[in-house]
Design a protein around this motif. Structure first.
Motif, mmCIF file in Angstrom:
data_model
loop_
_atom_site.group_PDB
_atom_site.id
_atom_site.type_symbol
_atom_site.label_atom_id
_atom_site.label_comp_id
_atom_site.label_asym_id
_atom_site.label_seq_id
_atom_site.Cartn_x
_atom_site.Cartn_y
_atom_site.Cartn_z
ATOM 1 N N ASN A 119 5.410 6.491 54.756
ATOM 2 C CA ASN A 119 5.324 5.460 55.792
ATOM 3 C C ASN A 119 4.506 4.258 55.308
ATOM 4 O OD1 ASN A 119 5.866 4.472 58.322
ATOM 5 N ND2 ASN A 119 4.180 5.557 59.306
ATOM 6 N N TRP A 120 4.515 3.968 54.009
ATOM 7 C CA TRP A 120 3.624 2.963 53.438
ATOM 8 C C TRP A 120 3.893 1.550 53.951
ATOM 9 C CZ3 TRP A 120 5.166 -1.170 50.500
ATOM 10 C CH2 TRP A 120 6.461 -1.133 49.982
ATOM 11 N N LYS A 121 5.126 1.216 54.257
ATOM 12 C CA LYS A 121 5.419 -0.140 54.744
ATOM 13 C C LYS A 121 4.762 -0.391 56.099
ATOM 14 C CE LYS A 121 9.761 -0.808 52.322
ATOM 15 N NZ LYS A 121 11.198 -1.029 52.456
ATOM 16 N N SER A 122 4.838 0.587 56.980
ATOM 17 C CA SER A 122 4.215 0.462 58.292
ATOM 18 C C SER A 122 2.694 0.398 58.160
ATOM 19 C CB SER A 122 4.620 1.631 59.179
ATOM 20 O OG SER A 122 3.973 1.562 60.421
ATOM 21 N N ALA B 233 0.995 -0.705 55.566
ATOM 22 C CA ALA B 233 0.634 -1.996 54.975
ATOM 23 C C ALA B 233 0.656 -3.120 56.012
ATOM 24 C CB ALA B 233 1.577 -2.329 53.822
ATOM 25 N N LYS B 234 1.549 -3.021 56.989
ATOM 26 C CA LYS B 234 1.635 -4.051 58.019
ATOM 27 C C LYS B 234 0.525 -3.946 59.053
ATOM 28 C CE LYS B 234 6.639 -4.553 57.832
ATOM 29 N NZ LYS B 234 7.890 -4.308 58.548
#
Length: 73
Positions: free
Chosen positions: A8-11, A13-14
């Protein structure tokens, strides 16, 4: 030691404050570099951006250690 990204790295990072603060520290560092190029157009003390960048970097370090809510979704 095996390193892997969280699925879930994109979430993360946001939403993570540590990431936001590190980006802000980068902007402040860039402003510190760009300030001499403005050659007197702004009356800002040159050390102001360096001090602000240091404080924001320290805040990012603390934010990285604190468990942040709403990142698991």
């Amino acid at each position: 030691m095996k390193l892997a990204l969280d699925p879930n790295w994109k979430s993360i990072a946001k939403r993570a404050w540590s990431i936001r603060l590190m980006l802000l520290a980068g902007v402040l560092s860039g402003a510190e570099v760009a300030l001499p190029l403005l050659d007197g157009l702004l009356t800002i003390h040159p050390g102001l951006f360096a001090a602000a960048s240091g404080l924001v970097t320290a805040a990012a370090f603390v934010a990285r250690l604190i468990a942040q809510r709403d990142l698991d979704e």
